[in-house]
Every structure is written in structure tokens, then in C-alpha cells.
Design a protein around this motif. Structure first.
Motif, short mmCIF file in Angstrom:
data_model
loop_
_atom_site.label_atom_id
_atom_site.label_comp_id
_atom_site.label_asym_id
_atom_site.label_seq_id
_atom_site.Cartn_x
_atom_site.Cartn_y
_atom_site.Cartn_z
N ARG A 279 1.33 -49.12 -0.51
CA ARG A 279 1.57 -49.76 0.77
C ARG A 279 1.01 -51.18 0.80
NH1 ARG A 279 -0.11 -46.59 6.15
NH2 ARG A 279 1.57 -45.27 5.33
N PHE A 280 -0.13 -51.40 0.17
CA PHE A 280 -0.80 -52.69 0.27
C PHE A 280 -0.38 -53.67 -0.81
CE2 PHE A 280 -3.46 -50.20 2.99
CZ PHE A 280 -3.99 -51.10 3.90
N LEU A 281 0.05 -53.18 -1.98
CA LEU A 281 0.35 -54.07 -3.09
C LEU A 281 1.82 -54.07 -3.50
CD1 LEU A 281 -2.72 -53.23 -5.36
CD2 LEU A 281 -2.47 -55.15 -3.80
N VAL A 282 2.44 -52.91 -3.50
CA VAL A 282 3.81 -52.80 -4.01
C VAL A 282 4.86 -53.17 -2.95
CG1 VAL A 282 5.52 -51.24 -5.02
CG2 VAL A 282 3.12 -51.06 -5.71
N LEU A 283 4.76 -52.58 -1.78
CA LEU A 283 5.77 -52.80 -0.74
C LEU A 283 5.94 -54.28 -0.36
CD1 LEU A 283 5.53 -49.88 1.85
CD2 LEU A 283 7.40 -50.43 0.29
N PRO A 284 4.87 -55.04 -0.12
CA PRO A 284 5.08 -56.46 0.22
C PRO A 284 5.82 -57.24 -0.86
CG PRO A 284 2.85 -55.79 0.76
CD PRO A 284 3.45 -54.66 -0.01
N ARG A 285 5.55 -56.92 -2.12
CA ARG A 285 6.21 -57.63 -3.21
C ARG A 285 7.70 -57.28 -3.27
NH1 ARG A 285 0.90 -57.32 -4.84
NH2 ARG A 285 0.17 -59.02 -6.20
N ILE A 286 8.02 -55.99 -3.12
CA ILE A 286 9.42 -55.56 -3.19
C ILE A 286 10.21 -56.12 -2.01
CG2 ILE A 286 10.95 -53.56 -3.12
CD1 ILE A 286 8.86 -51.99 -4.65
N ILE A 287 9.67 -56.00 -0.81
CA ILE A 287 10.37 -56.49 0.38
C ILE A 287 10.59 -57.99 0.30
CG2 ILE A 287 10.18 -56.80 2.88
CD1 ILE A 287 8.67 -54.12 2.97
N CYS B 258 6.17 -53.83 -10.95
CA CYS B 258 5.03 -53.11 -10.38
C CYS B 258 4.72 -51.84 -11.17
CB CYS B 258 5.28 -52.78 -8.92
SG CYS B 258 5.40 -54.23 -7.84
N PHE B 259 5.77 -51.12 -11.59
CA PHE B 259 5.59 -49.89 -12.35
C PHE B 259 4.85 -50.16 -13.65
CE2 PHE B 259 7.56 -47.29 -15.82
CZ PHE B 259 6.90 -46.11 -15.55
N ARG B 260 5.27 -51.18 -14.38
CA ARG B 260 4.61 -51.51 -15.65
C ARG B 260 3.20 -52.03 -15.40
NH1 ARG B 260 6.88 -48.54 -19.44
NH2 ARG B 260 9.11 -48.91 -19.68
N GLY B 261 2.97 -52.70 -14.27
CA GLY B 261 1.63 -53.15 -13.95
C GLY B 261 0.66 -52.00 -13.78
N PHE B 262 1.11 -50.92 -13.16
CA PHE B 262 0.25 -49.75 -12.96
C PHE B 262 0.03 -48.98 -14.26
CE2 PHE B 262 1.10 -50.37 -8.45
CZ PHE B 262 -0.09 -49.98 -7.87
N GLN B 263 0.83 -49.25 -15.29
CA GLN B 263 0.65 -48.57 -16.57
C GLN B 263 -0.38 -49.24 -17.48
OE1 GLN B 263 4.72 -48.19 -18.19
NE2 GLN B 263 4.43 -45.98 -18.02
N VAL B 264 -0.81 -50.45 -17.11
CA VAL B 264 -1.77 -51.18 -17.93
C VAL B 264 -3.08 -50.40 -18.01
CG1 VAL B 264 -3.15 -53.29 -18.09
CG2 VAL B 264 -0.74 -53.42 -17.43
N SER B 265 -3.63 -50.30 -19.22
CA SER B 265 -4.94 -49.65 -19.39
C SER B 265 -6.03 -50.72 -19.38
CB SER B 265 -4.97 -48.84 -20.69
OG SER B 265 -4.64 -49.66 -21.80
N SER B 266 -7.24 -50.33 -19.63
CA SER B 266 -8.38 -51.23 -19.42
C SER B 266 -8.65 -52.15 -20.61
CB SER B 266 -9.64 -50.41 -19.13
OG SER B 266 -9.87 -49.50 -20.19
N ASN B 267 -7.60 -52.87 -21.09
CA ASN B 267 -7.82 -53.90 -22.12
C ASN B 267 -6.72 -54.95 -22.02
OD1 ASN B 267 -5.57 -53.16 -24.21
ND2 ASN B 267 -6.63 -51.22 -23.82
#
Length: 380
Positions: free
Chosen positions: A260-268, A336-345
Motif C-alpha cells: 500500500r505504501f510503496l507499490v501502489l503509488p508507483r503503479i498508479i 516492484c516484484f523484482r525489487g522485493f526479490q533482492v536479497s541482502s547484498n
């Protein structure tokens, strides 16, 4: 002190990365279960990123180190990248001592039959990774849709200020590169078409070709590709950086929904600006073609402008604009989907940013092909 049985746990970090978490005492008398587990798991790992975490290991002897060296070499032969983390001084000293004298027994496993089967194993692993990606992507779309429906039921919860900021980032700041790309496309199309039309004395038909091809196909497609490379990659990089710095984990801990806070504003925001960018690209592309027509084919600006409304049906313009929100949705959701797949490096951040651009461009082209078939069947 009582001996602790050696343990190992495989954790799937992403579709192409796993973590082996080791615990207990890795000594000759404690490795029986670990040996059986690794014999079963290692043969299925190809082209993977493997992190071997030994921070939880207690005592270790030469048998434990030799076991690690054996499977390190084996996974290397299977084109995996290995990263050892959490190794203490005792572990490192034993590893350096034994690694210099270890036999090449693991390499002997790469006989003729395994080498012949290796391409099929790679294909199987790629298919499995694709299946997992599609499953994760559909789950992401479901979460995004749930967040969208919840926001529509409570309009006050929509972050309008964030949407406006993203409109500026994705739309206003993209105007220069969209203008340059569209102008060059108009120039190239006009030059290439003029060479053929001159042979038949049909110079005036360049207006038809420029008007229809740019408004219906080229402007939407080229604009979407530019936006995918510019905005889609930035979405992945921004969200990936937040994953690395654990900002998203902190948001979830505090009860904020990242969708709601990060993905929706970008898509809209991207769905709002894409039709406007396509309309802008139509104007610039036709203007570029008009200039070249005047220089190369001696078609005056007045003649070009007078003929354009007669040969360019408004439906072609609307068809191009109609594609915009669909292209924007594909680009934004993929980024956004690929952004959430990033691991900690940081290596993962660069990898998924590249993947998001490639995926977004492929989906845009596939969607455009689908629209072409549908509009042809509808007679539009």
C-alpha cells in the motif's frame, strides 16, 4: 563436554540462491546424517548461488573440512557460486592446511554420462526456476490487488502526495529522453520509407506511413521500452535498496503494508503518465518525420499538416494511447516484484535490476503483439 550432532539446513533464499546453515560439531563421529543429506541434495544444484554459513558450527576436525571441500569442488563443477560465511580461526586454519593437499576425487565424478546429462539437468533447473518465478509473480499480483481493493474502499488511505511525486519522477523527468527517442524514430522511419516511395513517385504517401505507424505502434512501444529501462529499473533499485537496509522489514514490524505504501503509488503514477507520454511521443515523432519529409522529399510543412488529418484516423491515436496503461502496469509490477526479490547484498541488487528491465521489455512486446492480434480480429 557432550558432543553435539552435526546438522545442516537448506534455506531457499530466492529462485536462484540457497543457504546451507550448519550447526553442531562437524567431527568424524557426528557427520553421518549430514553426509546422507548432502549426497541427496547436492546433485540437484546447478547454476545456483550457494551461501555456506558455518557460524553455528562448534568443534570441527579434518573430516568436517574435507566434507566441505568435497562438496565445494562438486558444486563448482555444477556451475554454482559458493560463499563461505561465519568461519572462525580454527575452521580457516584447517581449511587452508587441507585444501592445499586435497585429492581431486570430487572432479572424477564428472565422467562422460554426467557431462552428457548436464544440459538436460540445466533445462530442468531452468524450468523449475521459471515455475517458481511465475508462482511468486502471481502471488505478488494477488497481494497488490488486495491492497488496491482495500485502498479503493478507503480512499483517504491512498497516498496522493506519493503518487504526485512519482508522476514527476516517472513522467515529467522522462520527457527529454522520450522526446529524443521519438524524434529519432520519426527521422529514421521517414528516411527509410522515402527511399522506397521515391522509386514510385509516391512521395506524398509518406504522411500516411508516418502518421499511422508512429501513433498506432512505434510511439507506444518505444516509449514503453524507454520507460522500462528508466523507470522500471529505478523501481527495482529503490525497493531493493530498502530490502538491503531492512527498511521494508521495519515497515512490516511497525504494521505498515509495503504494497500500500510503496507499490501502489508507483503503479498508479506510471499508469497515469504513460498515456500522456505516448501522446507526447506521437507529436514529437510526427514532427521529426515532417522535418525530414520537407528536407528529403520536398513536402512543405503546410502540405504535410493539411494531409495528415485526412489520412490519420483518430482511432489510430486512441489505440496507441489505450495501450499505455497496460504497458505501464506491466512495467511497474515487474519492477516492484523484482525489487522485493533482492536479497541482502549489492550483487543481488544489480542482478535483479537487470532482470526486471529484460522481463518488462519482453512483457511489453508480448502484450503489444497480443493487442495487434485482438485489434486485427476486431477490424480496428
Amino acid at each position: 563436554m557432550k558432543r553435539q550432532q552435526a546438522q545442516i539446513e537448506k534455506i531457499q533464499v530466492t529462485a536462484g540462491a540457497i543457504l546451507f546453515r550448519c550447526q553442531g560439531d562437524w567431527t568424524a563421529k557426528s557427520l553421518k546424517d549430514v553426509l546422507k543429506y548432502l549426497e541427496k541434495e547436492a546433485d540437484s544444484l546447478f547454476n545456483m548461488s550457494v551461501e555456506w554459513d558455518v557460524s553455528g558450527v562448534g568443534k570441527v576436525d579434518s573430516a568436517g573440512i574435507m566434507l566441505y571441500i568435497h562438496y565445494h569442488d562438486l558444486l563448482k563443477l555444477q556451475h554454482c557460486t559458493i560463499e563461505l560465511t561465519g568461519a572462525g580461526a580454527e575452521y580457516q586454519n584447517l581449511y587452508q592446511l587441507l585444501n592445499a593437499h586435497v585429492s581431486q576425487q570430487a572432479k572424477s565424478k564428472s565422467g562422460l554420462l554426467p557431462q552428457m546429462l548436464l544440459p538436460f539437468t540445466h533445462i530442468g533447473q531452468s524450468v523449475e526456476n521459471l515455475r517458481q518465478d511465475i508462482n511468486d509473480f502471481l502471488s505478488f499480483i494477488g497481494e497488490h490487488s488486495a491492497a488496491l481493493l482495500s485502498s479503493l474502499r478507503h480512499p483517504a488511505s491512498i497516498r496522493y502526495a506519493s503518487i504526485v511525486k512519482n508522476i514527476e519522477e516517472a513522467g515529467v523527468r522522462a520527457l527529454p529522453i522520450v522526446a529524443l527517442t521519438s524524434c529519432l524514430i520519426g527521422v529514421v522511419i521517414t528516411y527509410q520509407s522515402a527511399l522506397q516511395l521515391q522509386k514510385f513517385g509516391a512521395n506524398v504517401f509518406i504522411v500516411d506511413m508516418i502518421g499511422i505507424s508512429i501513433t498506432r505502434e512505434l510511439a507506444p512501444l518505444i516509449t514503453a521500452i524507454v520507460v522500462a529501462g528508466r523507470t522500471g529499473s529505478s523501481y527495482t533499485a529503490q525497493l531493493g535498496a530498502m530490502i538491503i537496509t531492512e527498511e521494508i522489514s521495519a515497515m512490516r514490524t511497525m504494521g505498515f503494508d509495503p504494497h500500500r505504501f510503496l507499490v501502489l503509488p508507483r503503479i498508479i503514477a506510471l499508469m497515469i503518465v504513460m498515456p500522456l507520454l505516448i501522446l507526447f511521443a506521437d507529436v514529437i515523432g510526427i514532427a521529426g518525420g515532417m522535418v525530414v519529409s520537407n528536407i528529403h522529399l520536398n513536402i512543405s510543412y503546410a502540405e504535410f499538416i493539411h494531409r495528415l488529418p485526412n489520412v490519420l484516423d483518430i482511432k489510430h491515436v486512441w489505440i496507441g494511447i489505450f495501450k499505455g496503461p497496460f504497458f505501464a502496469w506491466l512495467i511497474a509490477v515487474t519492477g516492484c516484484f523484482r525489487g522485493f526479490q533482492v536479497s541482502s547484498n549489492t550483487e543481488s541488487l544489480g542482478r535483479y535490476t537487470t532482470i526486471s528491465v529484460v522481463n518488462a521489455i519482453f512483457l511489453v512486446i508480448a502484450c503489444d503483439a497480443l493487442f495487434s492480434v485482438i485489434f486485427s480480429e476486431l477490424g480496428l
